[in-house]
Design a protein around this motif. Structure first.
Motif, PDB file in Angstrom:
ATOM      1  N   UNK A 136       3.960  -9.678 -11.054  1.00 30.94           N
ATOM      2  CA  UNK A 136       4.216  -8.795  -9.658  1.00 30.94           C
ATOM      3  C   UNK A 136       3.809  -9.056  -8.496  1.00 30.94           C
ATOM      4  N   UNK A 137       3.377  -9.845  -8.054  1.00 32.97           N
ATOM      5  CA  UNK A 137       3.464 -11.022  -7.225  1.00 32.97           C
ATOM      6  C   UNK A 137       4.713 -11.591  -6.826  1.00 32.97           C
ATOM      7  N   UNK A 138       5.064 -12.556  -7.427  1.00 37.48           N
ATOM      8  CA  UNK A 138       6.049 -12.926  -7.708  1.00 37.48           C
ATOM      9  C   UNK A 138       7.824 -12.267  -7.169  1.00 37.48           C
ATOM     10  N   UNK A 139       7.190 -11.101  -7.559  1.00 40.87           N
ATOM     11  CA  UNK A 139       9.009 -10.440  -7.695  1.00 40.87           C
ATOM     12  C   UNK A 139       8.618  -9.390  -6.387  1.00 40.87           C
ATOM     13  N   UNK A 140       6.505  -9.718  -5.385  1.00 39.88           N
ATOM     14  CA  UNK A 140       7.512  -9.177  -4.350  1.00 39.88           C
ATOM     15  C   UNK A 140       7.457  -9.819  -3.273  1.00 39.88           C
ATOM     16  N   UNK A 141       7.236 -11.520  -3.956  1.00 38.49           N
ATOM     17  CA  UNK A 141       7.202 -11.851  -3.149  1.00 38.49           C
ATOM     18  C   UNK A 141       8.890 -13.293  -3.108  1.00 38.49           C
ATOM     19  N   UNK A 142       9.536 -12.959  -3.248  1.00 42.92           N
ATOM     20  CA  UNK A 142      10.828 -13.728  -3.611  1.00 42.92           C
ATOM     21  C   UNK A 142      11.445 -15.023  -3.114  1.00 42.92           C
ATOM     22  N   UNK A 143      11.064 -15.621  -1.699  1.00 40.95           N
ATOM     23  CA  UNK A 143      11.046 -16.112  -1.339  1.00 40.95           C
ATOM     24  C   UNK A 143      10.403 -17.272  -1.732  1.00 40.95           C
ATOM     25  N   UNK A 144       9.412 -16.693  -2.441  1.00 40.34           N
ATOM     26  CA  UNK A 144       8.291 -18.483  -2.586  1.00 40.34           C
ATOM     27  C   UNK A 144       8.470 -18.458  -4.211  1.00 40.34           C
ATOM     28  N   UNK A 145       7.980 -19.164  -4.317  1.00 35.74           N
ATOM     29  CA  UNK A 145       7.886 -19.606  -6.089  1.00 35.74           C
ATOM     30  C   UNK A 145       6.472 -19.502  -6.351  1.00 35.74           C
ATOM     31  N   UNK A 146       6.213 -19.742  -7.795  1.00 35.20           N
ATOM     32  CA  UNK A 146       5.132 -19.458  -8.183  1.00 35.20           C
ATOM     33  C   UNK A 146       3.946 -20.525  -8.201  1.00 35.20           C
ATOM     34  N   UNK A 147       4.736 -21.617  -7.926  1.00 36.21           N
ATOM     35  CA  UNK A 147       3.273 -22.779  -8.028  1.00 36.21           C
ATOM     36  C   UNK A 147       3.191 -22.154  -6.069  1.00 36.21           C
ATOM     37  N   UNK A 148       2.747 -21.247  -5.463  1.00 33.79           N
ATOM     38  CA  UNK A 148       2.618 -21.093  -4.907  1.00 33.79           C
ATOM     39  C   UNK A 148       2.674 -21.445  -2.841  1.00 33.79           C
ATOM     40  N   UNK A 149       4.079 -21.373  -2.667  1.00 34.24           N
ATOM     41  CA  UNK A 149       4.813 -22.104  -2.036  1.00 34.24           C
ATOM     42  C   UNK A 149       5.343 -20.904  -0.551  1.00 34.24           C
ATOM     43  N   UNK A 150       4.318 -19.790  -0.598  1.00 33.35           N
ATOM     44  CA  UNK A 150       4.395 -19.256   0.163  1.00 33.35           C
ATOM     45  C   UNK A 150       3.839 -17.603  -0.095  1.00 33.35           C
ATOM     46  N   UNK A 151       2.238 -17.650   0.581  1.00 39.01           N
ATOM     47  CA  UNK A 151       2.315 -16.240   0.907  1.00 39.01           C
ATOM     48  C   UNK A 151       2.411 -15.322   1.232  1.00 39.01           C
ATOM     49  N   UNK A 152       1.644 -14.397   0.368  1.00 39.60           N
ATOM     50  CA  UNK A 152       2.311 -12.592   0.635  1.00 39.60           C
ATOM     51  C   UNK A 152       2.075 -11.849  -0.099  1.00 39.60           C
ATOM     52  N   UNK A 153       1.666 -10.330  -0.032  1.00 40.37           N
ATOM     53  CA  UNK A 153       1.237  -9.579  -1.135  1.00 40.37           C
ATOM     54  C   UNK A 153      -0.084  -9.340  -1.525  1.00 40.37           C
ATOM     55  N   UNK A 154      -0.423  -8.531  -2.090  1.00 42.55           N
ATOM     56  CA  UNK A 154      -1.678  -8.267  -2.978  1.00 42.55           C
ATOM     57  C   UNK A 154      -2.106  -6.628  -3.905  1.00 42.55           C
ATOM     58  N   UNK A 155      -1.986  -7.459  -4.613  1.00 43.87           N
ATOM     59  CA  UNK A 155      -3.338  -6.417  -6.062  1.00 43.87           C
ATOM     60  C   UNK A 155      -3.563  -6.133  -6.601  1.00 43.87           C
ATOM     61  N   UNK A 156      -4.437  -5.476  -7.016  1.00 41.32           N
ATOM     62  CA  UNK A 156      -6.319  -5.208  -7.207  1.00 41.32           C
ATOM     63  C   UNK A 156      -5.894  -5.164  -8.924  1.00 41.32           C
ATOM     64  N   UNK A 157      -6.521  -5.373  -9.286  1.00 38.70           N
ATOM     65  CA  UNK A 157      -7.632  -5.294 -10.704  1.00 38.70           C
ATOM     66  C   UNK A 157      -8.784  -5.135 -11.023  1.00 38.70           C
ATOM     67  N   UNK A 158      -9.261  -4.009 -11.206  1.00 37.48           N
ATOM     68  CA  UNK A 158      -9.960  -2.515 -11.131  1.00 37.48           C
ATOM     69  C   UNK A 158     -10.556  -2.237 -13.298  1.00 37.48           C
ATOM     70  N   UNK A 159     -11.480  -3.099 -13.476  1.00 37.02           N
ATOM     71  CA  UNK A 159     -12.618  -2.911 -14.673  1.00 37.02           C
ATOM     72  C   UNK A 159     -13.450  -2.116 -14.269  1.00 37.02           C
ATOM     73  N   UNK A 160     -13.614  -1.054 -15.663  1.00 37.82           N
ATOM     74  CA  UNK A 160     -14.829  -0.014 -15.780  1.00 37.82           C
ATOM     75  C   UNK A 160     -15.106   0.241 -17.241  1.00 37.82           C
ATOM     76  N   UNK A 161     -16.222  -0.071 -17.409  1.00 39.95           N
ATOM     77  CA  UNK A 161     -16.871   0.288 -19.144  1.00 39.95           C
ATOM     78  C   UNK A 161     -18.105   0.514 -18.971  1.00 39.95           C
ATOM     79  N   UNK A 162     -18.574   1.148 -20.379  1.00 37.27           N
ATOM     80  CA  UNK A 162     -20.036   1.294 -20.157  1.00 37.27           C
ATOM     81  C   UNK A 162     -20.411   1.208 -21.880  1.00 37.27           C
ATOM     82  N   UNK A 163     -21.363   0.547 -22.600  1.00 40.55           N
ATOM     83  CA  UNK A 163     -22.081   0.866 -23.771  1.00 40.55           C
ATOM     84  C   UNK A 163     -23.285   2.017 -24.002  1.00 40.55           C
ATOM     85  N   UNK A 164     -23.508   2.721 -22.484  1.00 38.29           N
ATOM     86  CA  UNK A 164     -24.334   3.606 -22.446  1.00 38.29           C
ATOM     87  C   UNK A 164     -24.431   4.998 -23.047  1.00 38.29           C
ATOM     88  N   UNK A 165     -23.503   4.751 -25.111  1.00 40.06           N
ATOM     89  CA  UNK A 165     -23.199   5.962 -25.830  1.00 40.06           C
ATOM     90  C   UNK A 165     -23.547   6.225 -26.959  1.00 40.06           C
TER      91      UNK A 165
END
Length: 338
Positions: A136-165
């Protein structure tokens, strides 16, 4: 090529830790364990006491989101969010849609971005989501390479869980898998972890990622062994560390131990095994993202170096691996082994 990411923002609420600072110190200053009364006796658990009145997972998930956005950082409004959820929601379309409906009603901007995705795959969903974030981030930064050449764009990972059942806890207790004064096992916990990732020129490198799902054709130890074989083939040398989801449950330990010999070629006396779930309690789907944060902070503090493997084993069907290294400013991107 490696994918280099920087952690722009982060937050967490888990049973024992109420903010990032306490989450980072669990290894050294773990708070006292809590306890829950079941029909079979008392078990060790690490639930948030203020959520005791919440009757089900959806209610607890909403409360965790509310607390996170009230105390740690604002709700990502119309930003790309990859939401990592328990495996049970992946097989219960009604429950999943009900939860997403409640989230959308309460936080209308959280999942509004066109590229948002849901990963109902347990702790393995963390590494699945991270691999998707790379693309996803590579597509949003087509001028950059996957080796981290050009910074830009951001994305969130959010994880939720509970074993209180209660039903789940009673089942685990009957199987002798919960931690108590009389028995070794897992300490049930709950929580939410959020990481905001940026494509960067320095930071954590995702050098390799692979996932397997148990469709009934391959025994779990063999499937995990196949993933470990792939890691051994691409690693550039001996692993300096391995993050494992081991939590005191013998069944989980047996799975990764049976597959462990496949890593023999990339192990040496300095390879360190890391088990954060012994300090955090079993966080389910949130555990994978907590371990990723723990790993990132280890590289950042320079307590980790070289190549580090993260292995995730979800409760039922999924397994995932991620191979990481750290790229500092002016470093050459790490080369994969053959």
């Amino acid at each position: 090529m490696a994918f280099v990411l920087n952690l722009a923002l982060s937050g967490l609420l888990i049973g024992k830790a109420r903010d990032l600072a306490s989450g980072a110190m669990l290894d050294e200053f773990a708070p006292e364990d809590g306890a829950v009364e079941l029909e079979g006796g008392r078990i060790v658990a690490n639930f948030l006491p203020e959520l005791a009145a919440e009757p089900d997972f959806a209610a607890r998930a909403m409360a965790l989101l509310q607390q996170l956005f009230a105390t740690q950082h604002a709700c990502p409004d119309n930003e790309c969010v990859f939401l990592i959820l328990p495996e049970t929601l992946g097989t219960d379309e009604g429950a999943l849609q009900s939860l997403l409906g409640r989230i959308t009603a309460r936080f209308p901007g959280l999942l509004a971005h066109a590229d948002c995705k849901i990963f109902p795959y347990g702790s393995s969903g963390c590494l699945m989501a991270l691999a998707a974030a790379k693309q996803q981030l590579a597509r949003k930064n087509p001028s950059s390479s996957l080796d981290g050449g050009q910074a830009g764009g951001r994305l969130w990972l959010v994880a939720i869980d509970s074993l209180a059942d209660v039903a789940l806890l009673e089942t685990l207790a009957a199987e002798g898998r919960l931690l108590s004064q009389e028995h070794m096992g897992l300490a049930a916990s709950e929580g939410i972890v959020s990481l905001c990732l940026e494509h960067a020129s320095q930071g954590l490198c995702l050098d390799f990622a692979a996932t397997d799902a148990d469709l009934g054709r391959t025994p779990a130890p063999q499937a995990l062994g196949n993933l470990f074989t792939q890691v051994a083939q691409v690693a550039s040398g001996a692993l300096s560390g391995i993050y494992l989801p081991d939590n005191g449950d013998e069944r989980l330990t047996e799975l990764w131990l049976a597959a462990y010999p496949a890593l023999a070629g990339v192990l040496d006396r300095q390879t360190r095994l890391v088990f954060p779930a012994y300090q955090s309690g079993e966080l389910g789907a949130a555990g994978g993202l907590y371990r990723l944060l723990h790993l990132y902070q280890g590289f950042q503090r320079k307590s980790l170096s070289g190549e580090v493997l993260q292995c995730e084993i979800s409760a039922k069907r999924y397994r995932a691996t991620g191979l990481f290294s750290w790229q500092a400013m002016n470093d050459q991107p790490p080369q994969q082994g053959s």
